[in-house]
Write a protein that holds these residues in place. Structure first.
Motif, PDB file in Angstrom:
ATOM      1  N   ASN A 610     -15.524 -37.200   2.382  1.00 13.61           N
ATOM      2  CA  ASN A 610     -16.922 -37.609   2.397  1.00 13.61           C
ATOM      3  C   ASN A 610     -17.569 -37.344   1.040  1.00 13.61           C
ATOM      4  N   VAL A 611     -18.120 -38.379   0.455  1.00 12.54           N
ATOM      5  CA  VAL A 611     -18.770 -38.263  -0.854  1.00 12.54           C
ATOM      6  C   VAL A 611     -20.259 -38.030  -0.640  1.00 12.54           C
ATOM      7  N   LYS A 612     -20.757 -36.890  -1.106  1.00 13.68           N
ATOM      8  CA  LYS A 612     -22.168 -36.527  -0.952  1.00 13.68           C
ATOM      9  C   LYS A 612     -22.881 -36.709  -2.283  1.00 13.68           C
ATOM     10  N   ASP A 613     -23.671 -37.777  -2.380  1.00 11.11           N
ATOM     11  CA  ASP A 613     -24.406 -38.098  -3.604  1.00 11.11           C
ATOM     12  C   ASP A 613     -25.754 -37.393  -3.554  1.00 11.11           C
ATOM     13  N   LEU A 614     -25.957 -36.422  -4.449  1.00  8.83           N
ATOM     14  CA  LEU A 614     -27.167 -35.592  -4.426  1.00  8.83           C
ATOM     15  C   LEU A 614     -28.316 -36.243  -5.178  1.00  8.83           C
ATOM     16  N   ALA A 615     -29.438 -36.428  -4.489  1.00 12.00           N
ATOM     17  CA  ALA A 615     -30.640 -36.925  -5.154  1.00 12.00           C
ATOM     18  C   ALA A 615     -31.259 -35.822  -5.996  1.00 12.00           C
ATOM     19  N   ASN A 616     -31.224 -34.587  -5.481  1.00 12.80           N
ATOM     20  CA  ASN A 616     -31.711 -33.420  -6.228  1.00 12.80           C
ATOM     21  C   ASN A 616     -30.507 -32.663  -6.772  1.00 12.80           C
ATOM     22  N   SER A 617     -30.275 -32.815  -8.035  1.00  8.49           N
ATOM     23  CA  SER A 617     -29.056 -32.269  -8.628  1.00  8.49           C
ATOM     24  C   SER A 617     -28.983 -30.755  -8.561  1.00  8.49           C
ATOM     25  N   SER A 618     -30.127 -30.090  -8.542  1.00  7.83           N
ATOM     26  CA  SER A 618     -30.104 -28.633  -8.497  1.00  7.83           C
ATOM     27  C   SER A 618     -29.502 -28.115  -7.199  1.00  7.83           C
ATOM     28  N   ASP A 619     -29.441 -28.977  -6.176  1.00  9.89           N
ATOM     29  CA  ASP A 619     -28.815 -28.565  -4.915  1.00  9.89           C
ATOM     30  C   ASP A 619     -27.348 -28.185  -5.116  1.00  9.89           C
ATOM     31  N   LEU A 620     -26.723 -28.788  -6.119  1.00  9.98           N
ATOM     32  CA  LEU A 620     -25.316 -28.482  -6.369  1.00  9.98           C
ATOM     33  C   LEU A 620     -25.131 -27.013  -6.721  1.00  9.98           C
ATOM     34  N   TRP A 621     -25.980 -26.505  -7.635  1.00  9.14           N
ATOM     35  CA  TRP A 621     -25.817 -25.115  -8.078  1.00  9.14           C
ATOM     36  C   TRP A 621     -26.182 -24.140  -6.972  1.00  9.14           C
ATOM     37  N   THR A 622     -27.206 -24.504  -6.200  1.00 10.38           N
ATOM     38  CA  THR A 622     -27.563 -23.667  -5.057  1.00 10.38           C
ATOM     39  C   THR A 622     -26.413 -23.612  -4.064  1.00 10.38           C
ATOM     40  N   LEU A 624     -23.197 -24.129  -4.685  1.00  8.74           N
ATOM     41  CA  LEU A 624     -22.064 -23.394  -5.245  1.00  8.74           C
ATOM     42  C   LEU A 624     -22.277 -21.890  -5.137  1.00  8.74           C
ATOM     43  N   GLU A 625     -23.492 -21.457  -5.404  1.00  9.35           N
ATOM     44  CA  GLU A 625     -23.787 -20.024  -5.345  1.00  9.35           C
ATOM     45  C   GLU A 625     -23.674 -19.472  -3.934  1.00  9.35           C
ATOM     46  N   SER A 626     -23.858 -20.331  -2.936  1.00 16.29           N
ATOM     47  CA  SER A 626     -23.780 -19.881  -1.542  1.00 16.29           C
ATOM     48  C   SER A 626     -22.470 -20.302  -0.870  1.00 16.29           C
ATOM     49  N   ASP A 627     -21.474 -20.722  -1.686  1.00 16.66           N
ATOM     50  CA  ASP A 627     -20.141 -21.079  -1.175  1.00 16.66           C
ATOM     51  C   ASP A 627     -20.174 -22.204  -0.135  1.00 16.66           C
ATOM     52  N   GLN A 628     -21.007 -23.193  -0.361  1.00 19.76           N
ATOM     53  CA  GLN A 628     -21.116 -24.307   0.584  1.00 19.76           C
ATOM     54  C   GLN A 628     -20.426 -25.574   0.085  1.00 19.76           C
ATOM     55  N   VAL A 629     -19.884 -25.531  -1.131  1.00 19.71           N
ATOM     56  CA  VAL A 629     -19.370 -26.757  -1.741  1.00 19.71           C
ATOM     57  C   VAL A 629     -17.846 -26.685  -1.876  1.00 19.71           C
ATOM     58  N   PRO A 630     -17.103 -27.507  -1.138  1.00 17.85           N
ATOM     59  CA  PRO A 630     -15.638 -27.481  -1.242  1.00 17.85           C
ATOM     60  C   PRO A 630     -15.130 -28.089  -2.544  1.00 17.85           C
ATOM     61  N   MET A 631     -15.732 -29.245  -2.924  1.00 16.18           N
ATOM     62  CA  MET A 631     -15.350 -29.948  -4.150  1.00 16.18           C
ATOM     63  C   MET A 631     -16.615 -30.537  -4.766  1.00 16.18           C
ATOM     64  N   LYS A 655     -11.393  -5.009 -15.355  1.00 19.55           N
ATOM     65  CA  LYS A 655     -11.608  -4.712 -16.774  1.00 19.55           C
ATOM     66  C   LYS A 655     -12.805  -5.446 -17.375  1.00 19.55           C
ATOM     67  N   GLY A 656     -13.603  -6.056 -16.548  1.00 21.03           N
ATOM     68  CA  GLY A 656     -14.768  -6.753 -17.070  1.00 21.03           C
ATOM     69  C   GLY A 656     -15.477  -7.536 -15.986  1.00 21.03           C
ATOM     70  N   GLU A 657     -16.630  -8.095 -16.356  1.00 20.25           N
ATOM     71  CA  GLU A 657     -17.398  -8.896 -15.410  1.00 20.25           C
ATOM     72  C   GLU A 657     -16.733 -10.266 -15.229  1.00 20.25           C
ATOM     73  N   PRO A 658     -16.679 -10.774 -14.003  1.00 25.44           N
ATOM     74  CA  PRO A 658     -16.055 -12.076 -13.764  1.00 25.44           C
ATOM     75  C   PRO A 658     -16.844 -13.213 -14.379  1.00 25.44           C
ATOM     76  N   GLY A 659     -16.144 -14.295 -14.668  1.00 29.47           N
ATOM     77  CA  GLY A 659     -16.789 -15.469 -15.228  1.00 29.47           C
ATOM     78  C   GLY A 659     -17.139 -16.475 -14.146  1.00 29.47           C
ATOM     79  N   GLY A 660     -17.367 -17.728 -14.561  1.00 21.15           N
ATOM     80  CA  GLY A 660     -17.778 -18.766 -13.630  1.00 21.15           C
ATOM     81  C   GLY A 660     -16.769 -19.037 -12.538  1.00 21.15           C
ATOM     82  N   SER A 661     -15.479 -18.763 -12.824  1.00 20.83           N
ATOM     83  CA  SER A 661     -14.446 -19.040 -11.824  1.00 20.83           C
ATOM     84  C   SER A 661     -14.610 -18.174 -10.592  1.00 20.83           C
ATOM     85  N   ASN A 662     -15.276 -17.032 -10.770  1.00 18.23           N
ATOM     86  CA  ASN A 662     -15.391 -16.098  -9.666  1.00 18.23           C
ATOM     87  C   ASN A 662     -16.225 -16.661  -8.523  1.00 18.23           C
ATOM     88  N   TYR A 663     -17.315 -17.374  -8.855  1.00 13.48           N
ATOM     89  CA  TYR A 663     -18.136 -17.914  -7.781  1.00 13.48           C
ATOM     90  C   TYR A 663     -17.979 -19.423  -7.608  1.00 13.48           C
TER      91      TYR A 663
END
Length: 747
Positions: A610-622, A624-631, A655-663
Motif C-alpha cells: 500500500n502506497v501512502k502519499d502524504l499531503a503533510n510531509s511532516s507526518d513522515l518524521w512524526t 518514524l519517531e513513533s515507529d509507525q512507518v514500515p517503509m 561507545k557513543g550516541e546512536p545515529g539516525g539508524s537507531n530510530y
C-alpha cells in the motif's frame, strides 16, 4: 525542507574562496546581481543559520582552511598547493599552511602557519590572535550557533566549557514552577517565561518564511497554507499568533520542547527582545580559564591539540577568521593572561554585529535594504581586488529566479532544477539547449541523495531483525523496488539525476565507482548470489526475473510459495505492508512511480504493498519517531567527509550516541559500529575508503536502505551579461561559483 525532505547532518562544509589572483582593482561599477532566496539577517560568521545568510558572511570572510574541488581540505594554502581535477591542474591558496603530527601518546597536533599579508576590509592586519579569538567564541559555554567546533576532542575543551551554562538554558531546565532561586530571582524567571511565550508569534513567522522560501506554501503564501505543510490545520485567516497557539497545544503547553522540535532555521531564544541578557553564562561549578589544546606558538603560528585521532576534525578546525577588533574587544585580549577578547560567558559584543558582517573576504558588506544586500569590492583582498566593484544579493522567489535572468534583472541564480526547468531554460536559448546565447547552465551533484528506507523493526521474521530470514524478507522488497528506479527517476528528473547503487552521495570521495572491480548494481543478485538480469532482457523480461528472485527471497524468509505466488507469511511477518512517501498527496516525488510499479508487480505474486502519499510531509518524521512507518522515501543530506557515525552508528556497543539508524532503520550491528569508529581514527584516506566500502556492503546486506537517486543542482548565468570566461572553472559541489568571485567580470 528540514522537516520534510531530508535529515541534515551536522558537520559544517567549509566554503573557501581560494584561487586565481586578479591583481587589479575593481574596474566595473555595474553591479553583479545574484538571485537568492529570502535572508534572515543573521550574517554573522558565528550565528548564520540559513545557507543564504551564510553566503553573505562568506563574501566578507576568509576561513583558516578550505576545500578543493573534490571536497578535500587544502593543507598548504599559504605556500599554495596544486591538485588535479578533471584532467586539469589547479592551484589553491589560502590563509594558512597546516601540518598534522600524530604523537606517541595518541594525541594529534594541528600546526597552523598564517600568511602575514592579509588585511581585513577596514585595513587592519589579520593575525593569529584573530584566529584564537574566533576559536574561543566557538568554544564558549554560551555559544549556540550552528558550528560544532566545541565538540572536537580538543585537549582541555571539556574543562573549559564545564561549570557554566547560558541563563536561558538553566531556566528551561528548571521549568516554570521552579522554587530554587540561588542562581536567579523569581522576577527574572517570570519575565523570561512571559517573554518566551510572547516571542511565539515571531517564532511561527520564521517557520512560515522557511516554507515560503523553500517552495512549500501550497497555492498561496498564507500562514494557514504554510502551517499545513508543517503539519498543522489552521483557519484560512489564521495569524502567526494562532499558529503558535496550535503549536503549544500540540505539546501540551510545553513551550521549550515545542520550540526546539518545531524550529525551522531560527531558535526561539535568539528572537527574544532580551536575548542578550538570557544568553549570558551563569557559573554552576568549577572550570578553567583557557583551553589547553589551543596554543599560540609564534607570531604567526598556532597549535591545536586533539586528545585522539579524529579524521573528521579537520573540517571543523578551519574556522572563519573574524576580526577581534570588530567582533570582540581588544582591551579584553591578553593571551598571556588567558583573556581572549571578551568575558567568558558573555558574547554580547559578538552578537551585536550579527546583521553587519566584516572580515577579510573579497567583498565588504554595505547594507541590507528593501530585499537587496549591497556589497562593494574589498581592494585589500589578499588574492586580488575583485574585478567587479559592486555586487548585490537580491531576494527572489524560486519561480521568479529563471524569469529574472531572462528579463535582465538577475545575472546569476539557482532555480530548482527539474525537467520543466530545463525545458524552460532551453526555450530561452536559440540552440534549444540549457547552455546557449541567453543562459548558461552549470549543474553539480547535490550534497545528498534520495533513498527508500525499510525499518528492520517493522519488516522482519519472528521479531529477529538481524536474522538471515529477516534480511531475505527485506531483500525481496528491495529487489522489486530497485528494478523500477531507472524509469521513475528518469521520468521525474530526466538528465538532472541518476540512479545510485550504494547508500552514499556520489559527491563523496568514498563513494564506490563503476570502474571499481567489486562495484555492484544494488539488489541485482538472487538468493543464490547469481545475476538476476541479462543484457538481452526487455522490460517485461526484467520484471519477470525480478519477481522470480523476490519469490526466492520470500521463500528463504519462511513464506509459503506455490505456483509462482506467495500463499502464506512467515512467522511474525505479513502478506501486506505499507510504504510512506511525502508526495504532497499528488504523487509529486521522484520515487512515486517506483512505488506504484512495485506495488503492481508485487500484487502479481500475492503480496500487497500500500502506497501512502502524504499531503503533510511532516507526518513522515512524526511517524518514524513513533515507529509507525514500515517503509518510506526521503533524502539524506551529506558532508564533505563521508563519516557515517551520525547516520548508521547504532550505539549497541555502548561507545557513543546512536545515529539516525537507531530510530529509522533499527540496524543493530556491532561489526558496522566498529568499522565506523575505526574509520574515524585514521587519517589515511585509502584505508578509510576501504572501511566505508565494507560499511556500505553491510548496510546493503541488511537491506534497510535502497539507494535511489543522486540529483543535481543548477546555477544559471546570463550569457549576455556575465563574461563566462571569467567564471570559476570546473564548479563542483564543494567548489562553487563564487569560489573565485574576485575574477568574475560583466560584459
Amino acid at each position: 525542507m528540514k522537516k520534510i525532505l531530508a535529515i541534515a547532518l551536522s558537520l559544517a562544509l567549509i566554503v573557501a574562496v581560494f584561487a586565481g589572483c586578479s591583481g587589479k582593482k575593481a574596474n566595473n561599477d555595474k553591479p553583479l546581481v545574484v538571485g537568492y532566496s529570502n535572508f534572515s539577517s543573521k550574517f554573522s560568521p558565528f550565528f548564520a543559520e540559513t545557507a543564504y545568510d551564510q553566503d553573505v558572511a562568506t563574501m566578507t570572510s576568509v576561513t583558516l582552511l578550505g576545500t578543493d574541488r573534490q571536497g578535500a581540505v587544502v593543507e598548504k594554502g599559504k605556500t599554495g598547493e596544486t591538485r588535479t581535477y578533471n584532467g586539469k591542474d589547479y592551484k589553491y591558496n589560502g590563509p594558512a599552511d597546516l601540518t598534522i603530527t600524530t604523537n606517541e601518546d595518541g594525541t594529534v597536533d594541528y600546526d597552523f602557519e598564517l600568511r602575514d599579508d592579509i588585511k581585513f576590509s577596514d585595513g587592519e592586519k589579520l593575525t593569529v590572535d584573530d584566529v584564537i579569538f574566533s576559536m574561543y567564541v566557538l568554544a564558549d559555554p554560551t555559544y549556540d550557533g550552528s558550528s560544532t567546533f566545541f565538540a572536537n576532542p580538543i585537549k582541555g575543551m571539556e574543562d573549559y566549557r564545564s561549570g557554566m551554562k547560558p541563563l536561558y538554558e538553566l531556566l528551561i531546565e528548571a521549568g516554570q514552577d521552579n522554587k530554587d532561586f540561588k542562581l536567579w530571582d523569581e522576577e527574572t524567571q517570570k519575565a523570561f517565561w512571559t517573554e518566551l511565550d510572547a516571542t511565539g508569534a515571531a517564532f511561527a513567522q520564521t517557520i512560515v518564511d522557511y516554507c515560503k522560501n523553500n517552495g512549500y506554501n501550497a497555492a498561496e503564501d498564507t500562514v494557514a497554507a504554510c502551517a499545513k505543510n508543517w503539519g498543522y490545520e489552521l483557519k484560512e485567516d489564521a495569524t502567526t499568533a494562532d499558529f503558535w497557539e496550535e503549536i503549544k497545544k500540540a505539546y501540551d503547553g510545553d513551550i521549550a520542547t515545542a520550540a526546539e522540535t518545531e524550529k525551522a532555521d531560527s531558535s526561539i531564544y535568539s528572537l527574544m527582545e532580551n536575548y542578550a541578557t538570557y544568553s549570558k553564562g551563569i557559573e554552576t561549578g568549577k572550570s578553567v580559564d583557557h583551553i589547553e589544546g589551543i596554543k599560540k606558538t609564534g607570531e604567526n603560528t598556532l597549535r591545536v591539540t586533539l586528545t585522539e585521532v579524529d579524521a573528521t576534525a579537520i573540517y571543523q578546525l578551519g574556522v572563519t577568521i573574524a576580526p577581534l577588533h570588530y567582533y570582540g574587544d581588544k582591551a579584553k585580549y591578553d593571551y598571556d593572561k588567558n583573556q581572549f577578547g571578551f568575558t567568558k560567558g558573555d558574547l554580547s559584543t559578538v552578537r551585536a554585529k550579527t546583521t553587519q558582517p566584516m572580515g577579510a573576504g573579497p567583498y565588504k558588506f554595505e547594507k541590507f535594504e528593501n530585499g537587496t544586500i549591497y556589497f562593494t569590492a574589498n581592494d585589500d583582498y589578499y588574492l586580488g581586488a575583485p574585478k567587479t566593484k559592486n555586487m548585490q544579493f537580491k531576494e527572489s522567489n524560486d519561480k521568479d529566479k529563471l524569469n529574472g535572468v531572462s528579463t535582465g534583472t538577475i545575472d546569476i541564480t539557482d532555480p530548482s532544477f527539474s525537467l520543466d526547468t530545463a525545458k524552460a531554460i532551453a526555450a530561452q536559448n536559440s540552440n534549444g539547449e540549457i547552455t546557449g546565447d541567453k543562459i548558461t547552465t552549470n549543474t553539480v551533484d547535490n550534497l545528498g541523495y534520495g533513498y527508500l528506507g525499510i525499518s528492520a523493526k517493522a519488516v522482519n521474521v519472528d521479531g529477529k531483525i538481524d536474522s538471515e530470514e529477516s534480511k531475505a524478507l527485506r531483500k525481496a522488497f528491495a529487489t522489486v523496488y530497485a528494478l523500477f528506479r531507472d524509469v521513475s527517476v528518469d521520468s521525474y528528473y530526466g538528465d538532472a539525476a541518476e540512479v545510485i547503487n550504494y547508500p552514499i552521495s556520489n559527491t563523496s570521495w568514498a563513494a564506490p565507482q563503476k570502474t571499481d572491480a567489486d562495484y555492484a548494481i544494488a539488489f541485482s543478485k538472487d538468493v543464490n548470489g547469481k545475476d538476476i538480469y541479462t543484457s538481452d532482457m526487455d522490460d517485461a523480461a526484467k520484471e519477470e526475473a525480478a519477481l522470480k528472485a523476490a519469490l526466492g527471497y520470500f521463500e528463504k524468509a519462511g513464506y509459503t510459495v506455490k505456483d509462482g505466488k506467495v500463499t502464506a507469511p512467515a512467522k511474525g511477518a505479513s502478506m501486506e505492508y505499507e510504504v510512506w512517501i511525502p508526495a504532497d498527496g499528488s504523487g509529486d516525488h521522484p520515487a512515486f512511480m517506483m512505488l506504484n510499479l512495485a506495488s503492481d508487480a508485487l500484487k502479481k505474486i500475492g503480496i500487497k504493498l500500500n502506497v501512502k502519499d502524504l499531503a503533510n510531509s511532516s507526518d513522515l518524521w512524526t511517524g518514524l519517531e513513533s515507529d509507525q512507518v514500515p517503509m518510506w522515501c526521503a533524502a539524506w543530506g551529506a558532508t564533505p567527509d563521508p563519516d557515517m557515525y551520525q547516520v548508521y552508528y547504532s550505539g549497541i556497543d555502548g561507545k557513543g550516541e546512536p545515529g539516525g539508524s537507531n530510530y529509522m532503520y533499527d540496524i543493530a550491528d556491532k561489526e558496522l559500529d566498529k568499522l565506523i569508529l575505526d574509520a574515524r581514527k585514521s587519517m589515511d584516506q585509502s584505508y578509510r575508503k576501504q572501511m566505508y566500502k565494507a560499511c556500505l556492503d553491510i548496510i546493503v546486506d541488511w537491506a534497510v536502505e535502497v539507494p535511489v537517486y543522486q540529483r543535481q543542482n543548477a546555477i544559471i548565468f546570463s550569457t549576455e551579461r556575465v563574461n563566462m570566461e571569467t567564471v570559476t572553472p570546473d564548479i563542483t559541489t564543494y567548489y562553487n561559483w563564487y569560489a573565485e568571485i574576485q575574477n568574475i567580470e560583466l560584459n
